[in-house]
Design a protein around this motif. Structure first.
Motif, PDB file in Angstrom:
ATOM      1  N   ARG A 139      55.142 -80.874 -18.932  1.00 33.30           N
ATOM      2  CA  ARG A 139      55.967 -80.988 -17.730  1.00 33.30           C
ATOM      3  C   ARG A 139      57.426 -80.723 -18.054  1.00 33.30           C
ATOM      4  NH1 ARG A 139      58.468 -85.010 -15.654  1.00 33.30           N
ATOM      5  NH2 ARG A 139      57.495 -86.518 -17.051  1.00 33.30           N
ATOM      6  N   SER A 140      57.974 -79.688 -17.422  1.00 24.89           N
ATOM      7  CA  SER A 140      59.381 -79.327 -17.599  1.00 24.89           C
ATOM      8  C   SER A 140      60.196 -79.640 -16.345  1.00 24.89           C
ATOM      9  CB  SER A 140      59.509 -77.837 -17.942  1.00 24.89           C
ATOM     10  OG  SER A 140      58.980 -77.050 -16.903  1.00 24.89           O
ATOM     11  N   MET A 141      59.502 -79.978 -15.264  1.00 33.94           N
ATOM     12  CA  MET A 141      60.165 -80.279 -13.991  1.00 33.94           C
ATOM     13  C   MET A 141      59.938 -81.757 -13.646  1.00 33.94           C
ATOM     14  SD  MET A 141      61.268 -77.217 -13.197  1.00 33.94           S
ATOM     15  CE  MET A 141      61.446 -76.696 -11.528  1.00 33.94           C
ATOM     16  N   ARG A 142      60.838 -82.295 -12.859  1.00 34.71           N
ATOM     17  CA  ARG A 142      60.699 -83.672 -12.400  1.00 34.71           C
ATOM     18  C   ARG A 142      59.440 -83.820 -11.551  1.00 34.71           C
ATOM     19  NH1 ARG A 142      66.269 -83.724  -9.760  1.00 34.71           N
ATOM     20  NH2 ARG A 142      64.906 -84.228  -8.035  1.00 34.71           N
ATOM     21  N   ILE A 143      58.958 -85.045 -11.423  1.00 34.81           N
ATOM     22  CA  ILE A 143      57.713 -85.271 -10.689  1.00 34.81           C
ATOM     23  C   ILE A 143      57.866 -85.084  -9.178  1.00 34.81           C
ATOM     24  CG2 ILE A 143      56.595 -86.716 -12.427  1.00 34.81           C
ATOM     25  CD1 ILE A 143      57.552 -89.185 -10.935  1.00 34.81           C
ATOM     26  N   ASP A 144      59.099 -85.035  -8.661  1.00 34.86           N
ATOM     27  CA  ASP A 144      59.309 -84.839  -7.218  1.00 34.86           C
ATOM     28  C   ASP A 144      59.557 -83.369  -6.852  1.00 34.86           C
ATOM     29  OD1 ASP A 144      61.819 -84.723  -8.453  1.00 34.86           O
ATOM     30  OD2 ASP A 144      62.844 -85.727  -6.810  1.00 34.86           O
ATOM     31  N   THR A 145      59.282 -82.441  -7.773  1.00 37.83           N
ATOM     32  CA  THR A 145      59.491 -81.014  -7.530  1.00 37.83           C
ATOM     33  C   THR A 145      58.416 -80.486  -6.574  1.00 37.83           C
ATOM     34  OG1 THR A 145      60.384 -80.791  -9.759  1.00 37.83           O
ATOM     35  CG2 THR A 145      59.725 -78.760  -8.643  1.00 37.83           C
ATOM     36  N   PRO A 146      58.803 -79.715  -5.544  1.00 40.03           N
ATOM     37  CA  PRO A 146      57.798 -79.122  -4.645  1.00 40.03           C
ATOM     38  C   PRO A 146      56.841 -78.205  -5.414  1.00 40.03           C
ATOM     39  CG  PRO A 146      60.022 -78.878  -3.737  1.00 40.03           C
ATOM     40  CD  PRO A 146      60.174 -79.396  -5.141  1.00 40.03           C
TER      41      PRO A 146
END
Length: 186
Positions: free
Chosen positions: A56-63
């Motif tokens: 995971r490279s993006m936050r968990i709230d990423t669309p």
């Protein structure tokens, strides 16, 4: 022959990188909330959906859309997200998909389930008959910077030129691009 090479290479890479992969997973967990691995629905061979893991490279709230469709993708990166993407370390969990047979080392990158324009163009050019790859001809000829029609043109070219020798060329050029950190926009 290609499947056998994929299996042997995936086993060798997993054996070699097991400890570094565990360390990357731990770093993801220590630097941002949420799981170390993100699973996304991807379009595989013959447009069948499969689950593909990435560190995971993006936050968990990423669309759940392609990165290039986000208004400001950098705002969604985790503290080590840019490094993971630039180094392509985020892709290593896809070795699992290669072992399972969902993916190959070389082929068109798997589309997100909601990238209908890309899926439609690939289907029209018979690219959907290929097993998606960890890397591909389009990846080494533009990566994130390519417009979708150009990407599909390169995927179709790979379909016509595919061979063990061509795959080795793509793998070598991928290694060089990753080493230099070229072609990643986010």
């Amino acid at each position: 022959m290609k499947r056998t090479m994929d299996l042997l290479l995936a086993c060798m890479v997993l054996f070699t990188l097991a400890i570094p992969m565990a360390m990357v997973g731990l770093l993801v967990r220590l630097t941002s909330p949420g799981p170390a691995i993100y699973w996304s629905d991807r379009v595989g061979r013959y447009n069948q959906i499969f689950r593909m893991p990435k560190f995971r490279s993006m936050r968990i709230d990423t669309p759940a859309v392609a990165t290039h469709l986000l208004e400001n993708p950098r705002q969604y990166l985790t503290p080590i997200g840019h490094f993971l993407r630039k180094s392509s370390l985020d892709e290593l969990p896809q070795l699992w998909n290669i072992l399972k047979g969902d993916m190959s080392f070389v082929g068109p990158r798997p589309a997100l389930f909601n990238q209908h324009d890309l899926i439609e163009l690939r289907t029209a050019r018979q690219v959907h008959t290929l097993r998606p790859g960890l890397t591909g001809w389009a990846q080494i000829n533009g990566r994130d910077e390519l417009p979708i029609p150009d990407k599909v043109q390169l995927d179709a070219e790979y379909l016509q030129r595919r061979s063990i020798r061509f795959d080795l060329l793509v793998l070598w050029r991928t290694f060089l691009l990753v080493w230099r950190g070229s072609g990643v926009t986010h």
